[in-house]
Design a protein around this motif. Sequence first.
Motif, PDB file in Angstrom:
ATOM      1  N   ALA A   1     -17.750 -11.719   8.888  1.00  0.00           N
ATOM      2  CA  ALA A   1     -18.838 -12.770   9.454  1.00  0.00           C
ATOM      3  C   ALA A   1     -18.115 -14.140   9.151  1.00  0.00           C
ATOM      4  N   GLU A   2     -17.479 -14.089   7.913  1.00  0.00           N
ATOM      5  CA  GLU A   2     -16.642 -15.642   7.535  1.00  0.00           C
ATOM      6  C   GLU A   2     -15.584 -15.657   8.580  1.00  0.00           C
ATOM      7  N   LYS A   3     -14.990 -14.778   8.765  1.00  0.00           N
ATOM      8  CA  LYS A   3     -13.679 -14.776   9.774  1.00  0.00           C
ATOM      9  C   LYS A   3     -14.237 -15.258  11.072  1.00  0.00           C
ATOM     10  N   GLU A   4     -15.177 -14.483  11.686  1.00  0.00           N
ATOM     11  CA  GLU A   4     -15.692 -14.929  12.970  1.00  0.00           C
ATOM     12  C   GLU A   4     -16.195 -16.428  12.874  1.00  0.00           C
ATOM     13  N   LEU A   5     -16.717 -16.986  11.840  1.00  0.00           N
ATOM     14  CA  LEU A   5     -17.130 -18.282  11.890  1.00  0.00           C
ATOM     15  C   LEU A   5     -15.778 -19.031  11.736  1.00  0.00           C
ATOM     16  N   GLN A   6     -14.791 -18.824  11.126  1.00  0.00           N
ATOM     17  CA  GLN A   6     -13.749 -19.467  11.026  1.00  0.00           C
ATOM     18  C   GLN A   6     -12.967 -19.770  12.432  1.00  0.00           C
ATOM     19  N   ASP A   7     -13.060 -18.368  13.311  1.00  0.00           N
ATOM     20  CA  ASP A   7     -12.457 -18.478  14.531  1.00  0.00           C
ATOM     21  C   ASP A   7     -13.171 -19.262  15.201  1.00  0.00           C
ATOM     22  N   ARG A   8     -14.677 -19.202  15.317  1.00  0.00           N
ATOM     23  CA  ARG A   8     -15.301 -20.183  16.159  1.00  0.00           C
ATOM     24  C   ARG A   8     -14.945 -21.750  15.766  1.00  0.00           C
ATOM     25  N   ILE A   9     -14.991 -22.144  14.697  1.00  0.00           N
ATOM     26  CA  ILE A   9     -14.532 -23.525  14.311  1.00  0.00           C
ATOM     27  C   ILE A   9     -13.275 -23.759  14.973  1.00  0.00           C
ATOM     28  N   LYS A  10     -12.451 -22.832  14.770  1.00  0.00           N
ATOM     29  CA  LYS A  10     -10.901 -23.157  15.365  1.00  0.00           C
ATOM     30  C   LYS A  10     -11.068 -23.339  17.025  1.00  0.00           C
ATOM     31  N   ALA A  11     -11.876 -22.560  17.582  1.00  0.00           N
ATOM     32  CA  ALA A  11     -12.194 -22.476  18.944  1.00  0.00           C
ATOM     33  C   ALA A  11     -12.882 -23.871  19.261  1.00  0.00           C
TER      34      ALA A  11
ATOM     35  N   GLU B   1     -24.141   8.934 -11.683  1.00  0.00           N
ATOM     36  CA  GLU B   1     -22.918   8.639 -11.280  1.00  0.00           C
ATOM     37  C   GLU B   1     -22.960   8.426  -9.766  1.00  0.00           C
ATOM     38  N   ARG B   2     -23.371   9.479  -9.118  1.00  0.00           N
ATOM     39  CA  ARG B   2     -23.797   9.558  -7.624  1.00  0.00           C
ATOM     40  C   ARG B   2     -24.369   8.360  -7.192  1.00  0.00           C
ATOM     41  N   GLU B   3     -25.383   7.850  -7.714  1.00  0.00           N
ATOM     42  CA  GLU B   3     -26.195   6.447  -7.401  1.00  0.00           C
ATOM     43  C   GLU B   3     -25.134   5.362  -7.501  1.00  0.00           C
ATOM     44  N   SER B   4     -24.389   5.336  -8.734  1.00  0.00           N
ATOM     45  CA  SER B   4     -23.404   4.249  -9.085  1.00  0.00           C
ATOM     46  C   SER B   4     -22.274   4.151  -7.640  1.00  0.00           C
ATOM     47  N   ARG B   5     -21.791   5.500  -7.284  1.00  0.00           N
ATOM     48  CA  ARG B   5     -20.928   5.554  -6.256  1.00  0.00           C
ATOM     49  C   ARG B   5     -21.389   5.194  -4.908  1.00  0.00           C
ATOM     50  N   ASP B   6     -22.778   5.516  -4.776  1.00  0.00           N
ATOM     51  CA  ASP B   6     -23.360   4.795  -3.599  1.00  0.00           C
ATOM     52  C   ASP B   6     -23.677   3.374  -3.429  1.00  0.00           C
ATOM     53  N   GLN B   7     -23.917   2.679  -4.794  1.00  0.00           N
ATOM     54  CA  GLN B   7     -24.064   1.603  -4.696  1.00  0.00           C
ATOM     55  C   GLN B   7     -22.900   0.751  -4.420  1.00  0.00           C
ATOM     56  N   THR B   8     -21.663   1.334  -5.126  1.00  0.00           N
ATOM     57  CA  THR B   8     -20.440   0.819  -4.851  1.00  0.00           C
ATOM     58  C   THR B   8     -20.242   0.817  -3.408  1.00  0.00           C
ATOM     59  N   ALA B   9     -20.406   1.817  -2.793  1.00  0.00           N
ATOM     60  CA  ALA B   9     -20.251   1.960  -1.216  1.00  0.00           C
ATOM     61  C   ALA B   9     -20.746   1.019  -0.499  1.00  0.00           C
ATOM     62  N   ILE B  10     -22.223   0.633  -0.848  1.00  0.00           N
ATOM     63  CA  ILE B  10     -22.956  -0.325  -0.119  1.00  0.00           C
ATOM     64  C   ILE B  10     -22.513  -1.733  -0.458  1.00  0.00           C
ATOM     65  N   ASP B  11     -22.119  -2.133  -1.636  1.00  0.00           N
ATOM     66  CA  ASP B  11     -21.487  -3.359  -2.122  1.00  0.00           C
ATOM     67  C   ASP B  11     -20.324  -3.617  -1.262  1.00  0.00           C
ATOM     68  N   LEU B  12     -19.421  -2.387  -1.001  1.00  0.00           N
ATOM     69  CA  LEU B  12     -18.140  -2.461  -0.285  1.00  0.00           C
ATOM     70  C   LEU B  12     -18.376  -2.924   1.168  1.00  0.00           C
ATOM     71  N   LYS B  13     -19.410  -2.255   1.771  1.00  0.00           N
ATOM     72  CA  LYS B  13     -19.834  -2.492   3.053  1.00  0.00           C
ATOM     73  C   LYS B  13     -20.590  -3.866   3.114  1.00  0.00           C
ATOM     74  N   ARG B  14     -21.227  -4.344   2.378  1.00  0.00           N
ATOM     75  CA  ARG B  14     -21.721  -5.673   2.505  1.00  0.00           C
ATOM     76  C   ARG B  14     -20.411  -6.817   2.360  1.00  0.00           C
ATOM     77  N   ARG B  15     -19.470  -6.558   1.421  1.00  0.00           N
ATOM     78  CA  ARG B  15     -18.303  -7.500   1.230  1.00  0.00           C
ATOM     79  C   ARG B  15     -17.653  -7.401   2.638  1.00  0.00           C
ATOM     80  N   HIS B  16     -17.266  -6.371   3.282  1.00  0.00           N
ATOM     81  CA  HIS B  16     -16.655  -6.255   4.158  1.00  0.00           C
ATOM     82  C   HIS B  16     -17.410  -6.984   5.558  1.00  0.00           C
ATOM     83  N   GLU B  17     -18.623  -6.703   5.610  1.00  0.00           N
ATOM     84  CA  GLU B  17     -19.567  -7.438   6.665  1.00  0.00           C
ATOM     85  C   GLU B  17     -19.473  -9.022   6.457  1.00  0.00           C
ATOM     86  N   ARG B  18     -19.560  -9.368   5.287  1.00  0.00           N
ATOM     87  CA  ARG B  18     -19.575 -10.965   4.857  1.00  0.00           C
ATOM     88  C   ARG B  18     -18.270 -11.294   5.243  1.00  0.00           C
ATOM     89  N   GLU B  19     -17.085 -10.637   4.856  1.00  0.00           N
ATOM     90  CA  GLU B  19     -15.676 -11.215   5.149  1.00  0.00           C
ATOM     91  C   GLU B  19     -15.729 -11.432   6.858  1.00  0.00           C
TER      92      GLU B  19
END
Length: 112
Positions: free
Chosen positions: A42-52, A22-40
């Motif tokens: 980066a995508e937002k930053e890319l969209q801002d660069r395209i608009k600029a 369960e602890r490893e599952s929570r840790d993996q969920t937290a890692i996945d969440l961090k990765r998702r936030h980082e990806r989002e």
Amino acid sequence: MYPRSSYDHHHRKRFAEMKRAERESRDQTAIDLKRRHERERAEKELQDRIKAAHKTDDVASSVPAPPKAPASSSSSSGAKFGGFSLKPTGSASASAAKKKKTAGGAFGRLSS
């Protein structure tokens, strides 16, 4: 107290293993969440660069283009770069004849 049975031992081991999973599952969920936030992010930053980039393209397109330089009236068919002419010469056929002459090499003469 009662003596511990093998059931108690295995039950505690399984329980500890379940808690670890369960602890490893929570840790993996937290890692996945961090990765998702980082990806989002980066995508937002890319969209801002395209608009600029589109905004600078819009500004650049509103500025008139500089006039084109008149084309030189050259009678040769080859292009010139840095004073060198890229016009084909007659030496290509001479080099092809030279290749035919030396194509056999030393081994070609032995077979005749």
